[in-house]
Motif scaffolding. Sequence first.
Motif, PDB file in Angstrom:
ATOM      1  N   LYS A  11     -14.456 -42.324  99.462  1.00 52.42           N
ATOM      2  CA  LYS A  11     -14.677 -41.238 100.416  1.00 52.42           C
ATOM      3  C   LYS A  11     -16.175 -41.020 100.504  1.00 52.42           C
ATOM      4  O   LYS A  11     -16.807 -40.613  99.528  1.00 52.42           O
ATOM      5  CB  LYS A  11     -13.964 -39.973  99.959  1.00 52.42           C
ATOM      6  CG  LYS A  11     -14.105 -38.836 100.953  1.00 52.42           C
ATOM      7  CD  LYS A  11     -13.346 -37.614 100.506  1.00 52.42           C
ATOM      8  CE  LYS A  11     -13.541 -36.519 101.542  1.00 52.42           C
ATOM      9  NZ  LYS A  11     -12.952 -35.275 101.128  1.00 52.42           N
ATOM     10  N   ASP A  12     -16.734 -41.293 101.658  1.00 58.48           N
ATOM     11  CA  ASP A  12     -18.173 -41.189 101.875  1.00 58.48           C
ATOM     12  C   ASP A  12     -18.914 -42.036 100.834  1.00 58.48           C
ATOM     13  O   ASP A  12     -18.656 -43.213 100.717  1.00 58.48           O
ATOM     14  CB  ASP A  12     -18.631 -39.726 101.871  1.00 58.48           C
ATOM     15  CG  ASP A  12     -17.942 -38.910 102.972  1.00 58.48           C
ATOM     16  OD1 ASP A  12     -17.734 -39.481 104.069  1.00 58.48           O
ATOM     17  OD2 ASP A  12     -17.610 -37.748 102.727  1.00 58.48           O
ATOM     18  N   ALA A  13     -19.795 -41.430 100.052  1.00 62.44           N
ATOM     19  CA  ALA A  13     -20.607 -42.185  99.093  1.00 62.44           C
ATOM     20  C   ALA A  13     -20.056 -42.114  97.676  1.00 62.44           C
ATOM     21  O   ALA A  13     -20.779 -42.336  96.720  1.00 62.44           O
ATOM     22  CB  ALA A  13     -22.044 -41.670  99.118  1.00 62.44           C
ATOM     23  N   GLU A  14     -18.776 -41.786  97.522  1.00 61.96           N
ATOM     24  CA  GLU A  14     -18.218 -41.710  96.179  1.00 61.96           C
ATOM     25  C   GLU A  14     -16.798 -42.268  96.143  1.00 61.96           C
ATOM     26  O   GLU A  14     -16.157 -42.448  97.184  1.00 61.96           O
ATOM     27  CB  GLU A  14     -18.224 -40.283  95.646  1.00 61.96           C
ATOM     28  CG  GLU A  14     -17.329 -39.326  96.403  1.00 61.96           C
ATOM     29  CD  GLU A  14     -17.444 -37.893  95.879  1.00 61.96           C
ATOM     30  OE1 GLU A  14     -18.347 -37.592  95.076  1.00 61.96           O
ATOM     31  OE2 GLU A  14     -16.612 -37.072  96.275  1.00 61.96           O
ATOM     32  N   TRP A  15     -16.346 -42.552  94.957  1.00 65.47           N
ATOM     33  CA  TRP A  15     -14.977 -42.986  94.720  1.00 65.47           C
ATOM     34  C   TRP A  15     -14.214 -41.836  94.086  1.00 65.47           C
ATOM     35  O   TRP A  15     -14.725 -41.144  93.214  1.00 65.47           O
ATOM     36  CB  TRP A  15     -14.941 -44.178  93.764  1.00 65.47           C
ATOM     37  CG  TRP A  15     -15.319 -45.460  94.419  1.00 65.47           C
ATOM     38  CD1 TRP A  15     -16.563 -46.030  94.442  1.00 65.47           C
ATOM     39  CD2 TRP A  15     -14.463 -46.325  95.144  1.00 65.47           C
ATOM     40  NE1 TRP A  15     -16.523 -47.204  95.137  1.00 65.47           N
ATOM     41  CE2 TRP A  15     -15.234 -47.419  95.580  1.00 65.47           C
ATOM     42  CE3 TRP A  15     -13.105 -46.291  95.468  1.00 65.47           C
ATOM     43  CZ2 TRP A  15     -14.704 -48.464  96.323  1.00 65.47           C
ATOM     44  CZ3 TRP A  15     -12.578 -47.334  96.204  1.00 65.47           C
ATOM     45  CH2 TRP A  15     -13.369 -48.402  96.629  1.00 65.47           C
ATOM     46  N   MET A  16     -12.982 -41.649  94.537  1.00 69.47           N
ATOM     47  CA  MET A  16     -12.073 -40.720  93.892  1.00 69.47           C
ATOM     48  C   MET A  16     -11.024 -41.572  93.194  1.00 69.47           C
ATOM     49  O   MET A  16     -10.380 -42.414  93.816  1.00 69.47           O
ATOM     50  CB  MET A  16     -11.383 -39.788  94.878  1.00 69.47           C
ATOM     51  CG  MET A  16     -10.488 -38.785  94.166  1.00 69.47           C
ATOM     52  SD  MET A  16      -9.374 -37.906  95.278  1.00 69.47           S
ATOM     53  CE  MET A  16      -8.234 -39.204  95.704  1.00 69.47           C
ATOM     54  N   ILE A  17     -10.877 -41.379  91.905  1.00 69.17           N
ATOM     55  CA  ILE A  17      -9.920 -42.131  91.116  1.00 69.17           C
ATOM     56  C   ILE A  17      -8.886 -41.144  90.602  1.00 69.17           C
ATOM     57  O   ILE A  17      -9.223 -40.009  90.239  1.00 69.17           O
ATOM     58  CB  ILE A  17     -10.622 -42.874  89.958  1.00 69.17           C
ATOM     59  CG1 ILE A  17     -11.602 -43.884  90.552  1.00 69.17           C
ATOM     60  CG2 ILE A  17      -9.624 -43.584  89.068  1.00 69.17           C
ATOM     61  CD1 ILE A  17     -12.968 -43.798  90.062  1.00 69.17           C
ATOM     62  N   PHE A  33     -10.752 -37.713  89.432  1.00 68.56           N
ATOM     63  CA  PHE A  33     -12.178 -37.591  89.169  1.00 68.56           C
ATOM     64  C   PHE A  33     -12.933 -38.392  90.201  1.00 68.56           C
ATOM     65  O   PHE A  33     -12.399 -39.321  90.801  1.00 68.56           O
ATOM     66  CB  PHE A  33     -12.562 -37.991  87.735  1.00 68.56           C
ATOM     67  CG  PHE A  33     -12.286 -39.418  87.362  1.00 68.56           C
ATOM     68  CD1 PHE A  33     -13.281 -40.381  87.476  1.00 68.56           C
ATOM     69  CD2 PHE A  33     -11.045 -39.784  86.867  1.00 68.56           C
ATOM     70  CE1 PHE A  33     -13.041 -41.692  87.114  1.00 68.56           C
ATOM     71  CE2 PHE A  33     -10.798 -41.096  86.491  1.00 68.56           C
ATOM     72  CZ  PHE A  33     -11.802 -42.056  86.612  1.00 68.56           C
ATOM     73  N   THR A  34     -14.169 -37.974  90.449  1.00 67.33           N
ATOM     74  CA  THR A  34     -15.017 -38.671  91.405  1.00 67.33           C
ATOM     75  C   THR A  34     -16.224 -39.252  90.674  1.00 67.33           C
ATOM     76  O   THR A  34     -16.676 -38.700  89.670  1.00 67.33           O
ATOM     77  CB  THR A  34     -15.525 -37.732  92.530  1.00 67.33           C
ATOM     78  OG1 THR A  34     -16.281 -36.670  91.942  1.00 67.33           O
ATOM     79  CG2 THR A  34     -14.354 -37.159  93.325  1.00 67.33           C
ATOM     80  N   LEU A  35     -16.695 -40.377  91.195  1.00 69.34           N
ATOM     81  CA  LEU A  35     -17.912 -41.018  90.697  1.00 69.34           C
ATOM     82  C   LEU A  35     -18.697 -41.504  91.899  1.00 69.34           C
ATOM     83  O   LEU A  35     -18.114 -41.978  92.872  1.00 69.34           O
ATOM     84  CB  LEU A  35     -17.583 -42.202  89.789  1.00 69.34           C
ATOM     85  CG  LEU A  35     -16.923 -41.879  88.454  1.00 69.34           C
ATOM     86  CD1 LEU A  35     -16.495 -43.154  87.754  1.00 69.34           C
ATOM     87  CD2 LEU A  35     -17.866 -41.088  87.568  1.00 69.34           C
ATOM     88  N   PRO A  36     -20.023 -41.404  91.844  1.00 69.02           N
ATOM     89  CA  PRO A  36     -20.834 -41.899  92.956  1.00 69.02           C
ATOM     90  C   PRO A  36     -20.616 -43.410  93.132  1.00 69.02           C
ATOM     91  O   PRO A  36     -20.509 -44.142  92.160  1.00 69.02           O
ATOM     92  CB  PRO A  36     -22.278 -41.634  92.522  1.00 69.02           C
ATOM     93  CG  PRO A  36     -22.199 -40.706  91.367  1.00 69.02           C
ATOM     94  CD  PRO A  36     -20.833 -40.844  90.778  1.00 69.02           C
ATOM     95  N   GLY A  37     -20.538 -43.845  94.373  1.00 68.68           N
ATOM     96  CA  GLY A  37     -20.346 -45.265  94.661  1.00 68.68           C
ATOM     97  C   GLY A  37     -21.642 -45.950  95.018  1.00 68.68           C
ATOM     98  O   GLY A  37     -22.672 -45.300  95.243  1.00 68.68           O
ATOM     99  N   ILE A  38     -21.607 -47.266  95.022  1.00 75.75           N
ATOM    100  CA  ILE A  38     -22.759 -48.051  95.441  1.00 75.75           C
ATOM    101  C   ILE A  38     -22.716 -48.156  96.965  1.00 75.75           C
ATOM    102  O   ILE A  38     -21.707 -48.526  97.535  1.00 75.75           O
ATOM    103  CB  ILE A  38     -22.722 -49.456  94.823  1.00 75.75           C
ATOM    104  CG1 ILE A  38     -22.812 -49.335  93.299  1.00 75.75           C
ATOM    105  CG2 ILE A  38     -23.820 -50.331  95.372  1.00 75.75           C
ATOM    106  CD1 ILE A  38     -22.631 -50.638  92.579  1.00 75.75           C
ATOM    107  N   THR A  39     -23.789 -47.795  97.605  1.00 73.78           N
ATOM    108  CA  THR A  39     -23.860 -47.956  99.051  1.00 73.78           C
ATOM    109  C   THR A  39     -24.236 -49.384  99.375  1.00 73.78           C
ATOM    110  O   THR A  39     -25.065 -49.984  98.718  1.00 73.78           O
ATOM    111  CB  THR A  39     -24.883 -46.978  99.673  1.00 73.78           C
ATOM    112  OG1 THR A  39     -26.129 -47.188  99.055  1.00 73.78           O
ATOM    113  CG2 THR A  39     -24.441 -45.539  99.458  1.00 73.78           C
ATOM    114  N   GLU A  40     -23.580 -49.925 100.383  1.00 73.94           N
ATOM    115  CA  GLU A  40     -23.823 -51.327 100.723  1.00 73.94           C
ATOM    116  C   GLU A  40     -24.635 -51.450 101.985  1.00 73.94           C
ATOM    117  O   GLU A  40     -24.646 -50.657 102.823  1.00 73.94           O
ATOM    118  CB  GLU A  40     -22.490 -52.043 100.902  1.00 73.94           C
ATOM    119  CG  GLU A  40     -21.676 -51.928  99.623  1.00 73.94           C
ATOM    120  CD  GLU A  40     -20.323 -52.599  99.748  1.00 73.94           C
ATOM    121  OE1 GLU A  40     -20.291 -53.834  99.663  1.00 73.94           O
ATOM    122  OE2 GLU A  40     -19.346 -51.877  99.943  1.00 73.94           O
TER     123      GLU A  40
END
Length: 122
Positions: free
Chosen positions: A45-51, A115-122
């Motif tokens: 979701k946007d710039a993060e992952w929701m796990i 939980f959410t963690l910031p994702g890598i933008t490509e």
Amino acid sequence: MSSHPSVLPDPHFFVAQPLFLNLVVNALKYGRSAPLRIHVYAKKKDAEWMIAVEDNGQGFEPKLGDQIFEPFQRLHGNEYSGSGIGLATCKGIVERYGGKIWAESKPGVGSTFYFTLPGITE
């Protein structure tokens, strides 16, 4: 390209292993005897992952959702083994990486820990 989530690299990221381990062990510990179901999934979701780690265990009252992430807070007293620091540790790990953690639950139906963690933008 993999459809698995990627997170920002960090030399100490291996500490996230206890996060997954604790959430899955809790699902096993508080799960039903049969049939036990644990579902782990991720969504970008946007710039993060929701796990999420979802189970069909005994669940808990939703009003206790914040309390369970505090150190030494145990909903079931001594009925189950444990120290009461597992979910507090998860909260610390997630916040260390700039994420959020929360849970939704219904007694007798099960719980989902997100939980959410910031994702890598490509």
